[in-house]
Design a protein around this motif. Sequence first.
Motif, PDB file in Angstrom:
ATOM      1  N   THR A  42       0.838  -1.194   0.000  1.00  9.12           N
ATOM      2  CA  THR A  42       0.000   0.000   0.000  1.00  9.12           C
ATOM      3  C   THR A  42       0.876   1.249   0.000  1.00  9.12           C
ATOM      4  O   THR A  42       1.717   1.411   0.890  1.00  9.12           O
ATOM      5  CB  THR A  42      -0.893   0.032   1.262  1.00  9.12           C
ATOM      6  OG1 THR A  42      -1.674  -1.145   1.308  1.00  9.12           O
ATOM      7  CG2 THR A  42      -1.785   1.250   1.277  1.00  9.12           C
ATOM      8  N   PRO A  43       0.726   2.155  -0.978  1.00  7.30           N
ATOM      9  CA  PRO A  43       1.528   3.381  -0.953  1.00  7.30           C
ATOM     10  C   PRO A  43       0.995   4.337   0.117  1.00  7.30           C
ATOM     11  O   PRO A  43      -0.210   4.526   0.254  1.00  7.30           O
ATOM     12  CB  PRO A  43       1.343   3.951  -2.358  1.00  7.30           C
ATOM     13  CG  PRO A  43       0.079   3.364  -2.862  1.00  7.30           C
ATOM     14  CD  PRO A  43      -0.105   2.042  -2.167  1.00  7.30           C
ATOM     15  N   LEU A  44       1.901   4.901   0.882  1.00  6.93           N
ATOM     16  CA  LEU A  44       1.530   5.809   1.961  1.00  6.93           C
ATOM     17  C   LEU A  44       2.213   7.148   1.762  1.00  6.93           C
ATOM     18  O   LEU A  44       3.345   7.218   1.302  1.00  6.93           O
ATOM     19  CB  LEU A  44       1.977   5.231   3.307  1.00  6.93           C
ATOM     20  CG  LEU A  44       1.463   3.862   3.687  1.00  6.93           C
ATOM     21  CD1 LEU A  44       2.170   3.383   4.950  1.00  6.93           C
ATOM     22  CD2 LEU A  44      -0.028   3.901   3.899  1.00  6.93           C
ATOM     23  N   SER A  45       1.518   8.204   2.145  1.00  7.03           N
ATOM     24  CA  SER A  45       2.121   9.523   2.207  1.00  7.03           C
ATOM     25  C   SER A  45       2.245   9.868   3.690  1.00  7.03           C
ATOM     26  O   SER A  45       1.241   9.994   4.390  1.00  7.03           O
ATOM     27  CB  SER A  45       1.243  10.533   1.480  1.00  7.03           C
ATOM     28  OG  SER A  45       1.818  11.801   1.550  1.00  7.03           O
ATOM     29  N   VAL A  46       3.458   9.996   4.162  1.00  8.38           N
ATOM     30  CA  VAL A  46       3.722  10.174   5.586  1.00  8.38           C
ATOM     31  C   VAL A  46       4.123  11.610   5.841  1.00  8.38           C
ATOM     32  O   VAL A  46       4.860  12.209   5.057  1.00  8.38           O
ATOM     33  CB  VAL A  46       4.849   9.211   6.024  1.00  8.38           C
ATOM     34  CG1 VAL A  46       5.115   9.333   7.502  1.00  8.38           C
ATOM     35  CG2 VAL A  46       4.492   7.788   5.665  1.00  8.38           C
ATOM     36  N   LYS A  47       3.648  12.170   6.954  1.00  2.77           N
ATOM     37  CA  LYS A  47       4.008  13.533   7.317  1.00  2.77           C
ATOM     38  C   LYS A  47       4.399  13.589   8.788  1.00  2.77           C
ATOM     39  O   LYS A  47       4.198  12.629   9.525  1.00  2.77           O
ATOM     40  CB  LYS A  47       2.874  14.492   7.004  1.00  2.77           C
ATOM     41  CG  LYS A  47       1.569  14.181   7.675  1.00  2.77           C
ATOM     42  CD  LYS A  47       0.469  15.084   7.153  1.00  2.77           C
ATOM     43  CE  LYS A  47      -0.865  14.800   7.782  1.00  2.77           C
ATOM     44  NZ  LYS A  47      -1.349  13.457   7.705  1.00  2.77           N
ATOM     45  N   THR A  48       4.960  14.686   9.207  1.00  4.62           N
ATOM     46  CA  THR A  48       5.390  14.857  10.585  1.00  4.62           C
ATOM     47  C   THR A  48       4.207  14.730  11.533  1.00  4.62           C
ATOM     48  O   THR A  48       3.101  15.168  11.228  1.00  4.62           O
ATOM     49  CB  THR A  48       6.072  16.227  10.756  1.00  4.62           C
ATOM     50  OG1 THR A  48       7.227  16.257   9.921  1.00  4.62           O
ATOM     51  CG2 THR A  48       6.488  16.482  12.183  1.00  4.62           C
ATOM     52  N   ASN A  49       4.453  14.114  12.677  1.00  6.60           N
ATOM     53  CA  ASN A  49       3.494  13.870  13.758  1.00  6.60           C
ATOM     54  C   ASN A  49       2.477  12.782  13.436  1.00  6.60           C
ATOM     55  O   ASN A  49       1.492  12.649  14.147  1.00  6.60           O
ATOM     56  CB  ASN A  49       2.779  15.150  14.205  1.00  6.60           C
ATOM     57  CG  ASN A  49       3.692  16.071  14.964  1.00  6.60           C
ATOM     58  OD1 ASN A  49       4.613  15.608  15.645  1.00  6.60           O
ATOM     59  ND2 ASN A  49       3.476  17.355  14.850  1.00  6.60           N
ATOM     60  N   ASP A  50       2.691  12.014  12.379  1.00  4.36           N
ATOM     61  CA  ASP A  50       1.871  10.818  12.179  1.00  4.36           C
ATOM     62  C   ASP A  50       2.260   9.809  13.246  1.00  4.36           C
ATOM     63  O   ASP A  50       3.395   9.785  13.724  1.00  4.36           O
ATOM     64  CB  ASP A  50       2.105  10.213  10.797  1.00  4.36           C
ATOM     65  CG  ASP A  50       1.363  10.955   9.699  1.00  4.36           C
ATOM     66  OD1 ASP A  50       0.586  11.871  10.019  1.00  4.36           O
ATOM     67  OD2 ASP A  50       1.576  10.624   8.524  1.00  4.36           O
ATOM     68  N   THR A  51       1.310   8.954  13.621  1.00  3.21           N
ATOM     69  CA  THR A  51       1.539   7.958  14.653  1.00  3.21           C
ATOM     70  C   THR A  51       1.443   6.569  14.046  1.00  3.21           C
ATOM     71  O   THR A  51       0.464   6.245  13.386  1.00  3.21           O
ATOM     72  CB  THR A  51       0.498   8.104  15.782  1.00  3.21           C
ATOM     73  OG1 THR A  51       0.549   9.431  16.280  1.00  3.21           O
ATOM     74  CG2 THR A  51       0.799   7.139  16.909  1.00  3.21           C
ATOM     75  N   LEU A  52       2.467   5.773  14.278  1.00  2.50           N
ATOM     76  CA  LEU A  52       2.522   4.402  13.773  1.00  2.50           C
ATOM     77  C   LEU A  52       2.450   3.466  14.967  1.00  2.50           C
ATOM     78  O   LEU A  52       3.162   3.652  15.953  1.00  2.50           O
ATOM     79  CB  LEU A  52       3.836   4.175  13.010  1.00  2.50           C
ATOM     80  CG  LEU A  52       4.102   2.766  12.507  1.00  2.50           C
ATOM     81  CD1 LEU A  52       3.123   2.390  11.399  1.00  2.50           C
ATOM     82  CD2 LEU A  52       5.523   2.650  12.002  1.00  2.50           C
ATOM     83  N   ARG A  53       1.554   2.470  14.887  1.00  3.86           N
ATOM     84  CA  ARG A  53       1.456   1.456  15.932  1.00  3.86           C
ATOM     85  C   ARG A  53       1.739   0.110  15.302  1.00  3.86           C
ATOM     86  O   ARG A  53       1.146  -0.246  14.289  1.00  3.86           O
ATOM     87  CB  ARG A  53       0.074   1.430  16.571  1.00  3.86           C
ATOM     88  CG  ARG A  53      -0.009   0.432  17.722  1.00  3.86           C
ATOM     89  CD  ARG A  53      -1.378   0.382  18.332  1.00  3.86           C
ATOM     90  NE  ARG A  53      -2.370  -0.142  17.402  1.00  3.86           N
ATOM     91  CZ  ARG A  53      -2.597  -1.441  17.191  1.00  3.86           C
ATOM     92  NH1 ARG A  53      -1.921  -2.352  17.826  1.00  3.86           N
ATOM     93  NH2 ARG A  53      -3.519  -1.819  16.323  1.00  3.86           N
ATOM     94  N   ILE A  54       2.661  -0.644  15.901  1.00  7.85           N
ATOM     95  CA  ILE A  54       2.989  -1.987  15.443  1.00  7.85           C
ATOM     96  C   ILE A  54       2.784  -2.914  16.628  1.00  7.85           C
ATOM     97  O   ILE A  54       3.480  -2.805  17.632  1.00  7.85           O
ATOM     98  CB  ILE A  54       4.444  -2.073  14.941  1.00  7.85           C
ATOM     99  CG1 ILE A  54       4.685  -1.061  13.821  1.00  7.85           C
ATOM    100  CG2 ILE A  54       4.761  -3.484  14.472  1.00  7.85           C
ATOM    101  CD1 ILE A  54       6.125  -0.920  13.415  1.00  7.85           C
ATOM    102  N   GLY A  55       1.806  -3.798  16.524  1.00  6.51           N
ATOM    103  CA  GLY A  55       1.483  -4.672  17.651  1.00  6.51           C
ATOM    104  C   GLY A  55       0.757  -3.895  18.734  1.00  6.51           C
ATOM    105  O   GLY A  55       0.189  -2.835  18.486  1.00  6.51           O
TER     106      GLY A  55
END
Length: 93
Positions: A42-55
Amino acid sequence: PHLSALQLIALAHPKKSKSDLRRLITQGAVELNGERLSVADTPLSVKTNDTLRIGKRDWWRIEVVGLNALETEHLWMKPLQTQDIDTVRKALP
């Protein structure tokens, strides 16, 4: 910057194999700003202050930085503290 979901979580966990990272995505263990990512390409456009959760326990705040005029943008990922995670959970739908 534009990245795939697999490239993004590879930045957070550089020592894990790509097959392990794909498995995390297909099992629904990866969210970006509260939206579940289910396809590794999936192509993503990421910007500052985005939050990523893994698990359940790995939370990351993304910061897009330009190191100097000759380089392209890079991502810095900072692990969130427990109090920050509670604040993010309240803000996400």
